[in-house]
Design a protein around this motif. Structure first.
Motif, PDB file in Angstrom:
ATOM      1  N   THR A   1       0.829  -1.187   0.000  1.00 17.83           N
ATOM      2  CA  THR A   1       0.000   0.000   0.000  1.00 17.83           C
ATOM      3  C   THR A   1       0.869   1.245   0.000  1.00 17.83           C
ATOM      4  O   THR A   1       1.839   1.344   0.740  1.00 17.83           O
ATOM      5  CB  THR A   1      -0.920   0.009   1.236  1.00 17.83           C
ATOM      6  OG1 THR A   1      -1.786  -1.120   1.171  1.00 17.83           O
ATOM      7  CG2 THR A   1      -1.749   1.273   1.277  1.00 17.83           C
TER       8      THR A   1
ATOM      9  N   GLY B   1       0.435   5.525   0.182  1.00 21.00           N
ATOM     10  CA  GLY B   1      -0.525   6.586   0.441  1.00 21.00           C
ATOM     11  C   GLY B   1       0.148   7.932   0.584  1.00 21.00           C
ATOM     12  O   GLY B   1       1.365   8.061   0.410  1.00 21.00           O
TER      13      GLY B   1
ATOM     14  N   SER C   1      -4.241   5.238   0.143  1.00 23.86           N
ATOM     15  CA  SER C   1      -4.655   5.750   1.456  1.00 23.86           C
ATOM     16  C   SER C   1      -4.363   7.237   1.585  1.00 23.86           C
ATOM     17  O   SER C   1      -3.456   7.762   0.930  1.00 23.86           O
ATOM     18  CB  SER C   1      -3.955   4.982   2.588  1.00 23.86           C
ATOM     19  OG  SER C   1      -2.550   5.188   2.554  1.00 23.86           O
TER      20      SER C   1
ATOM     21  N   GLN D   1      -8.506   4.224   1.600  1.00 24.10           N
ATOM     22  CA  GLN D   1      -8.407   4.013   3.036  1.00 24.10           C
ATOM     23  C   GLN D   1      -8.053   5.359   3.660  1.00 24.10           C
ATOM     24  O   GLN D   1      -7.317   6.155   3.059  1.00 24.10           O
ATOM     25  CB  GLN D   1      -7.306   3.000   3.343  1.00 24.10           C
ATOM     26  CG  GLN D   1      -7.475   1.650   2.659  1.00 24.10           C
ATOM     27  CD  GLN D   1      -8.563   0.814   3.291  1.00 24.10           C
ATOM     28  OE1 GLN D   1      -8.691   0.776   4.519  1.00 24.10           O
ATOM     29  NE2 GLN D   1      -9.350   0.145   2.468  1.00 24.10           N
TER      30      GLN D   1
ATOM     31  N   ARG E   1     -13.200   1.617   6.312  1.00 25.98           N
ATOM     32  CA  ARG E   1     -11.922   2.023   5.718  1.00 25.98           C
ATOM     33  C   ARG E   1     -11.145   3.003   6.591  1.00 25.98           C
ATOM     34  O   ARG E   1     -10.226   3.658   6.125  1.00 25.98           O
ATOM     35  CB  ARG E   1     -12.166   2.648   4.335  1.00 25.98           C
ATOM     36  CG  ARG E   1     -12.576   1.616   3.287  1.00 25.98           C
ATOM     37  CD  ARG E   1     -12.878   2.255   1.935  1.00 25.98           C
ATOM     38  NE  ARG E   1     -14.144   2.964   1.972  1.00 25.98           N
ATOM     39  CZ  ARG E   1     -14.266   4.283   1.891  1.00 25.98           C
ATOM     40  NH1 ARG E   1     -13.200   5.051   1.787  1.00 25.98           N
ATOM     41  NH2 ARG E   1     -15.454   4.841   1.928  1.00 25.98           N
TER      42      ARG E   1
END
Length: 307
Positions: free
Chosen positions: A2, A4, A33, A59, A89
């Motif tokens: 992930t 972000g 995210s 998220q 989320r």
């Protein structure tokens, strides 16, 4: 992995409508995210809930809400509301905060921070999971004479802590789901953060913890000028003991030394170094570094890396 971005920091807090538009842009770029700092202005959990509703592919999380000046019952209400609003989320990031901000801002003594963190997490975990608690500690009491479970606040909100020191990491590994280190380079993550928190989680019978590395960085054609800006922007952290320690453990002398600044190839290589060091997620924070063109380049690259 992930990838972000931080949309609001302690030094950059755009309006709510602007923040929502930035979140939609981040989602379109492929980022996974968006994170929001807690300031003395906007409430980070509320802002995350708003953005999560408007950008349903992201998220969202707080990075991070200090435990001093808060109570587990109230933080649980905020977190569960955000979780229900975003349909699962939301990620709750907590922090110990600093002596200066705690004592000057709230007028309360910054005492026994590790003990407070332990009691806060112990009370908070059942609250976000079941809506009930019956905790009586030395520093905190949290009981629920009335139901405190928010409908739709499932799964239970993940609890993360901006822990970097060994004591905070051990408590976090035992009682939370992961850590949110900032200005901790790959060396500090691999040699000092991952081993301590992972061992604590294993001893407590918990899953391997998340390591969400917050990295100041930007893709730019003018690395020298941006580096000068970073030196000024991050000098504040060099006066905080916990950051002084992690900067040194990272093999750096200044906070700005840990900023990832350069072209796409340079930044991508550094993101890979964080992953190889044990980061499960990488979150970029620009904190005013570079201009709009640099931000677009950075988000485009990070979106590609997220895929």
């Amino acid at each position: 992995m992930t990838v972000g971005v931080v949309l609001t920091s302690t030094s950059t807090v755009p309006g709510i409508d602007t923040t929502v538009e930035l979140a939609k842009e981040a989602q379109e770029a492929g980022l996974r995210s968006a994170w929001f700092a807690q300031t003395f202005g906007y409430d980070a959990a509320s802002l995350a809930a708003i953005v999560g509703r408007e950008a349903p592919g992201l998220q969202v999380g707080t990075s991070a809400i200090p435990v001093f000046g808060r109570h587990p019952l109230l933080v649980s209400s905020q977190a569960q509301t955000a979780q229900a609003a975003t349909h699962g989320r939301f990620h709750l990031g907590l922090a110990l905060g600093t002596k200066h901000l705690t004592e000057d801002g709230f007028g309360i003594p910054y005492e026994r921070p590790i003990a407070r963190l332990r009691e806060f997490l112990t009370a908070l975990r059942p609250l976000v999971a079941t809506g009930s608690a019956d905790f009586h500690g030395e520093l905190l009491t949290a009981t629920t004479p009335l139901p405190a479970k928010v409908p739709g606040a499932d799964p239970p909100v993940p609890l993360l802590v901006a822990a970097m020191g060994p004591q905070a990491l051990r408590v976090t590994g035992e009682l939370a789901d992961g850590t949110l280190p900032l200005l901790a380079g790959p060396r500090a993550i691999a040699e000092h953060i991952v081993p301590v928190i992972t061992a604590a989680a294993a001893a407590a019978g918990r899953p391997a913890p998340r390591i969400v590395a917050f990295v100041p960085g930007v893709v730019t054609a003018d690395a020298e000028a941006v580096r000068e800006t970073a030196t000024e922007a991050f000098a504040f952290y060099e006066r905080i003991p916990s950051y002084q320690r992690v900067i040194e453990l990272s093999g750096a002398t200044r906070a700005a030394d840990l900023a990832v600044i350069g072209d796409e190839e340079t930044v991508a290589a550094e993101v890979r170094r964080y992953r190889e060091a044990g980061a499960t997620e990488v979150v970029f924070t620009a904190t005013g570094l570079g201009g709009e063109a640099d931000r677009h380049r950075t988000w485009k690259l990070l979106g590609e890396l997220a895929r």
